[in-house]
Design a protein around this motif. Structure first.
Motif, PDB file in Angstrom:
ATOM      1  N   ALA A 263      64.317   4.126  66.845  1.00 51.38           N
ATOM      2  CA  ALA A 263      64.351   3.290  65.642  1.00 51.38           C
ATOM      3  C   ALA A 263      65.201   3.915  64.536  1.00 51.38           C
ATOM      4  O   ALA A 263      65.775   3.206  63.720  1.00 51.38           O
ATOM      5  N   LYS A 264      65.312   5.244  64.535  1.00 52.37           N
ATOM      6  CA  LYS A 264      66.098   5.925  63.497  1.00 52.37           C
ATOM      7  C   LYS A 264      67.593   5.844  63.764  1.00 52.37           C
ATOM      8  O   LYS A 264      68.372   5.603  62.852  1.00 52.37           O
ATOM      9  N   TRP A 265      67.998   6.083  65.003  1.00 51.61           N
ATOM     10  CA  TRP A 265      69.446   6.167  65.243  1.00 51.61           C
ATOM     11  C   TRP A 265      70.091   4.831  65.564  1.00 51.61           C
ATOM     12  O   TRP A 265      71.299   4.692  65.443  1.00 51.61           O
ATOM     13  N   THR A 266      69.332   3.827  65.948  1.00 51.01           N
ATOM     14  CA  THR A 266      69.931   2.530  66.275  1.00 51.01           C
ATOM     15  C   THR A 266      70.076   1.625  65.052  1.00 51.01           C
ATOM     16  O   THR A 266      70.643   0.547  65.157  1.00 51.01           O
ATOM     17  N   THR A 267      69.587   2.076  63.919  1.00 51.13           N
ATOM     18  CA  THR A 267      69.658   1.279  62.705  1.00 51.13           C
ATOM     19  C   THR A 267      70.977   1.544  61.995  1.00 51.13           C
ATOM     20  O   THR A 267      71.331   2.682  61.735  1.00 51.13           O
ATOM     21  N   GLY A 268      71.686   0.496  61.721  1.00 50.50           N
ATOM     22  CA  GLY A 268      72.952   0.610  61.002  1.00 50.50           C
ATOM     23  C   GLY A 268      73.684  -0.713  61.050  1.00 50.50           C
ATOM     24  O   GLY A 268      73.458  -1.520  61.952  1.00 50.50           O
ATOM     25  N   SER A 269      74.567  -0.904  60.108  1.00 49.79           N
ATOM     26  CA  SER A 269      75.289  -2.172  60.057  1.00 49.79           C
ATOM     27  C   SER A 269      76.594  -2.130  60.849  1.00 49.79           C
ATOM     28  O   SER A 269      77.227  -3.157  61.036  1.00 49.79           O
ATOM     29  N   ASN A 270      76.981  -0.928  61.302  1.00 53.31           N
ATOM     30  CA  ASN A 270      78.189  -0.821  62.119  1.00 53.31           C
ATOM     31  C   ASN A 270      78.102   0.418  63.018  1.00 53.31           C
ATOM     32  O   ASN A 270      77.197   1.237  62.864  1.00 53.31           O
ATOM     33  N   ILE A 271      79.036   0.537  63.932  1.00 53.95           N
ATOM     34  CA  ILE A 271      79.001   1.620  64.920  1.00 53.95           C
ATOM     35  C   ILE A 271      79.121   2.991  64.271  1.00 53.95           C
ATOM     36  O   ILE A 271      78.519   3.955  64.747  1.00 53.95           O
ATOM     37  N   ASN A 272      79.850   3.097  63.172  1.00 54.26           N
ATOM     38  CA  ASN A 272      79.987   4.392  62.488  1.00 54.26           C
ATOM     39  C   ASN A 272      78.654   4.872  61.928  1.00 54.26           C
ATOM     40  O   ASN A 272      78.321   6.053  62.039  1.00 54.26           O
ATOM     41  N   GLU A 273      77.894   3.965  61.338  1.00 55.86           N
ATOM     42  CA  GLU A 273      76.568   4.337  60.815  1.00 55.86           C
ATOM     43  C   GLU A 273      75.643   4.755  61.950  1.00 55.86           C
ATOM     44  O   GLU A 273      74.919   5.743  61.839  1.00 55.86           O
ATOM     45  N   ILE A 274      75.666   4.003  63.014  1.00 54.72           N
ATOM     46  CA  ILE A 274      74.814   4.319  64.160  1.00 54.72           C
ATOM     47  C   ILE A 274      75.205   5.671  64.762  1.00 54.72           C
ATOM     48  O   ILE A 274      74.348   6.497  65.072  1.00 54.72           O
TER      49      ILE A 274
ATOM     50  N   ASN B 277      76.642   8.156  63.218  1.00 51.53           N
ATOM     51  CA  ASN B 277      76.216   9.203  62.285  1.00 51.53           C
ATOM     52  C   ASN B 277      74.728   9.490  62.412  1.00 51.53           C
ATOM     53  O   ASN B 277      74.300  10.641  62.350  1.00 51.53           O
ATOM     54  N   ASN B 278      73.926   8.445  62.586  1.00 50.40           N
ATOM     55  CA  ASN B 278      72.489   8.631  62.809  1.00 50.40           C
ATOM     56  C   ASN B 278      72.245   9.410  64.095  1.00 50.40           C
ATOM     57  O   ASN B 278      71.418  10.326  64.136  1.00 50.40           O
ATOM     58  N   LEU B 279      72.944   9.048  65.128  1.00 50.95           N
ATOM     59  CA  LEU B 279      72.815   9.715  66.422  1.00 50.95           C
ATOM     60  C   LEU B 279      73.257  11.173  66.319  1.00 50.95           C
ATOM     61  O   LEU B 279      72.602  12.073  66.855  1.00 50.95           O
ATOM     62  N   LYS B 280      74.324  11.407  65.599  1.00 49.01           N
ATOM     63  CA  LYS B 280      74.846  12.773  65.427  1.00 49.01           C
ATOM     64  C   LYS B 280      73.811  13.669  64.753  1.00 49.01           C
ATOM     65  O   LYS B 280      73.615  14.811  65.149  1.00 49.01           O
ATOM     66  N   LYS B 281      73.122  13.147  63.739  1.00 49.70           N
ATOM     67  CA  LYS B 281      72.097  13.926  63.040  1.00 49.70           C
ATOM     68  C   LYS B 281      70.962  14.313  63.981  1.00 49.70           C
ATOM     69  O   LYS B 281      70.460  15.433  63.935  1.00 49.70           O
ATOM     70  N   ILE B 282      70.564  13.398  64.824  1.00 54.46           N
ATOM     71  CA  ILE B 282      69.459  13.656  65.736  1.00 54.46           C
ATOM     72  C   ILE B 282      69.840  14.685  66.790  1.00 54.46           C
ATOM     73  O   ILE B 282      69.067  15.599  67.085  1.00 54.46           O
ATOM     74  N   VAL B 283      71.021  14.582  67.357  1.00 49.34           N
ATOM     75  CA  VAL B 283      71.389  15.494  68.441  1.00 49.34           C
ATOM     76  C   VAL B 283      71.768  16.878  67.936  1.00 49.34           C
ATOM     77  O   VAL B 283      71.759  17.836  68.709  1.00 49.34           O
ATOM     78  N   GLN B 284      72.063  17.013  66.660  1.00 54.02           N
ATOM     79  CA  GLN B 284      72.337  18.346  66.118  1.00 54.02           C
ATOM     80  C   GLN B 284      71.108  19.240  66.248  1.00 54.02           C
ATOM     81  O   GLN B 284      71.232  20.451  66.420  1.00 54.02           O
ATOM     82  N   ILE B 285      69.927  18.656  66.213  1.00 52.50           N
ATOM     83  CA  ILE B 285      68.681  19.385  66.418  1.00 52.50           C
ATOM     84  C   ILE B 285      68.675  20.047  67.794  1.00 52.50           C
ATOM     85  O   ILE B 285      68.100  21.115  67.976  1.00 52.50           O
ATOM     86  N   LEU B 286      69.358  19.434  68.752  1.00 53.28           N
ATOM     87  CA  LEU B 286      69.405  19.952  70.121  1.00 53.28           C
ATOM     88  C   LEU B 286      70.551  20.940  70.329  1.00 53.28           C
ATOM     89  O   LEU B 286      70.790  21.373  71.448  1.00 53.28           O
TER      90      LEU B 286
END
Length: 113
Positions: free
Chosen positions: A28-39, A41-50
């Motif tokens: 729900a956090k990374w799939t939210t966004g109005s365009n692919i760039n926002e999505i 960026n959300n995905l990038k933040k999550i995977v940086q934890i890994l």
């Protein structure tokens, strides 16, 4: 989902399950966004934890070999199993019929054990 699939291919096997757990738990956090760039960026933040750096993330998303592998796998699966919706569950080369609820999936797996 396509970009998350690409990232999975860039990880070593030890990190893949943790990645999948993290991606599904935070969907729900990374799939939210109005365009692919926002999505992305959300995905990038999550995977940086890994431990996936921004440079690794960008390199992976731009890897055409990985993109082709995933897209060809989707095409092959569609042809072989007549996949027309998601999720579609395949167990031992057989398409799961009926509901894709946990209970139905569990029942089908238990038949195989």
């Amino acid at each position: 989902a396509f970009n998350a699939s690409k990232l999975l291919y860039c990880l070593d096997q030890k990190k893949q399950m943790v990645f999948l757990d993290t991606i599904y738990e935070n969907q729900a956090k990374w799939t939210t966004g109005s365009n692919i760039n926002e999505i992305n960026n959300n995905l990038k933040k999550i995977v940086q934890i890994l431990g996936i750096s921004a440079a690794q993330f960008d390199k992976c998303l731009n890897d055409e070999v990985i993109s082709d592998k995933i897209l060809n796998g989707r095409i092959d699966a569609h042809k072989k199993y007549s996949i027309n919706s998601t999720p579609t569950i395949i167990i031992n080369e057989k398409k799961l019929k009926g509901s894709v609820s946990f209970k139905n999936i569990q029942k089908n797996i238990e038949k195989l054990i």
